[in-house]
Scaffold this active site. Structure first.
Site: not given
Ligand code: UD1
Length: 369
Positions: A210
């Site tokens: 990811h």
């Molecule tokens: C976050 C953490 C990362 C961790 C990962 C585990 C930060 C900087 N990153 O990354 O360290 O390893 O979580 O999963 O905090 N999204 C969904 N549903 C959700 C949440 C997110 O669809 O419930 C999608 C959205 O499009 C969002 C993207 O995932 O923009 C990224 O989510 P985000 O929480 O920003 O970062 P992660 O890549 O999940």
């Protein structure tokens, strides 16, 4: 003593669960659990509360997704409000407890520090020395704002000493995520996850990817998909896909390639028990997750880590992880050495014994006396 514990994203939940449980032994401590809502999908969030027996959050901020700046700012403002309201209700917060390195960890710490509320950071001191990783910025900021640094491996202690933290602030307590793993691994293995997927113990590889460095560029994601497709005839591949990765696979037109490979299965993100059932019986794990490097080391399963560096060096020096950067040729070679039984065997680091959260609760309990 009033402690506010903060969670936001998937890897936080398995870290806070054993701490909340261990704190129950200290009646002088009242806890308030805040969920920032950084992760909000059922299978990235709610399912972990149910499975890990974490009580419903006392406060949900519902911040959701956004750019790093937006998300951090929303959590900062909402957390500040929570902490101020506690003080106004004559229930002031004595300490904030944060875990890991996600945006929620850093933003909540900043809100507390600005209000002169001391911060305890669980999983302190880890450094990849790679500031292009958002998590590295989160670690540095959170540690610099914390006065109780609860550390999972010796390298973390060295990093914090080098950064000038007083010895009295540092506590080598072990790994809380491994507390959760040890609590659940036996029951997880009893689940029918493998038979539902048509794979046998020790005869498949689990993949999670990811990180932006692997999934955001067409070339790197395509090269990884090529290796997985090429491996699957010899070793079936189970690939639970993070929402971010799924959208990139679709954007780059790679989803059909994966779906048409015969012994390769792409799945939605898995619940804790099913995932542990899969990882604990895998032949190997291919990942860019920090947590999974640690879990595979605790489980003794080979971990081929698609990262150029790690903030968790003990998983490479002592454990089962090998850093491969983005090198897909090396990945193929390592998979071959796993298949031929030539891959290194690691051992489990000291203090990854299932009791880290008890040690943390004891430190917090001492302060509450
Ligand atoms: C976050 C953490 C990362 C961790 C990962 C585990 C930060 C900087 N990153 O990354 O360290 O390893 O979580 O999963 O905090 N999204 C969904 N549903 C959700 C949440 C997110 O669809 O419930 C999608 C959205 O499009 C969002 C993207 O995932 O923009 C990224 O989510 P985000 O929480 O920003 O970062 P992660 O890549 O999940």
């Amino acid at each position: 003593m009033h402690l506010v514990c903060v969670v936001g994203a998937r890897p936080n939940f398995m870290k806070i669960a054993p701490i909340m449980r261990a704190l129950k032994a200290f009646p002088q401590i009242k806890t308030t659990l805040v969920h920032t809502g950084q992760h909000y999908d059922q299978n990235l969030s709610d399912v972990f509360f149910q499975e890990l027996g974490i009580s419903e959050p006392d406060i949900s901020l519902g911040v959701g997704s956004g750019s790093h700046g937006r998300q951090t700012a929303d959590i900062l403002a909402a957390m500040e409000q929570v902490l101020i309201e506690c003080a106004e209700r004559k229930d002031p917060v004595d300490r904030l407890v944060v875990v890991g390195d996600v945006n929620s960890t850093m933003a909540a710490s900043l809100a507390a520090a600005k209000l002169c509320i001391p911060v305890a950071h669980v999983e302190a001191g880890l450094r990849s020395f790679d500031r292009t990783m958002p998590e590295e910025i989160n670690r540095i900021v959170t540690d610099s704002l914390s006065d109780m640094l609860l550390v999972s491996e010796p390298a973390g202690m060295e990093n914090l000493r080098r950064e000038g933290h007083a010895e009295s602030e540092l506590h080598l307590v072990g790994n809380v995520m491994i507390d959760t793993l040890r609590q659940h691994v036996e029951s997880a293995r009893q689940r029918n996850t493998l038979s539902k997927l048509g794979v046998s113990s020790g005869e498949y590889v689990v993949v999670t990817l990811h990180r932006p460095s692997n999934v955001d560029q067409r070339e790197s994601l395509t090269a990884l998909v090529d290796v997985l497709v090429a491996t699957s005839p010899t070793l079936p591949v189970i690939f639970p896909v993070h929402p971010r990765t799924l959208s990139r696979l679709e954007q780059f037109g790679l989803t059909e390639r994966l779906k048409s490979a015969a012994r390769l299965q792409i799945l939605p993100p898995q619940a804790y028990g099913d995932f542990l059932c899969l990882t604990s019986q895998a032949k190997a794990i291919v990942t860019d997750s920090g947590g999974l490097q640690e879990e595979s080391t605790a489980l003794g399963v080979p971990c081929l880590t698609m990262r150029a560096n790690t903030e968790r060096p003990i998983t490479v020096d002592v454990g089962t992880s090998t850093l491969l950067g983005g090198d897909c040729q090396k990945l193929e070679q390592c998979l071959q050495s796993v298949i031929k039984g030539r891959y290194k065997t690691g051992r489990c680091p000291e203090l990854w014994d299932g009791k880290a959260s008890e040690r943390i609760a004891a430190i917090l309990g001492k302060e509450a006396r």
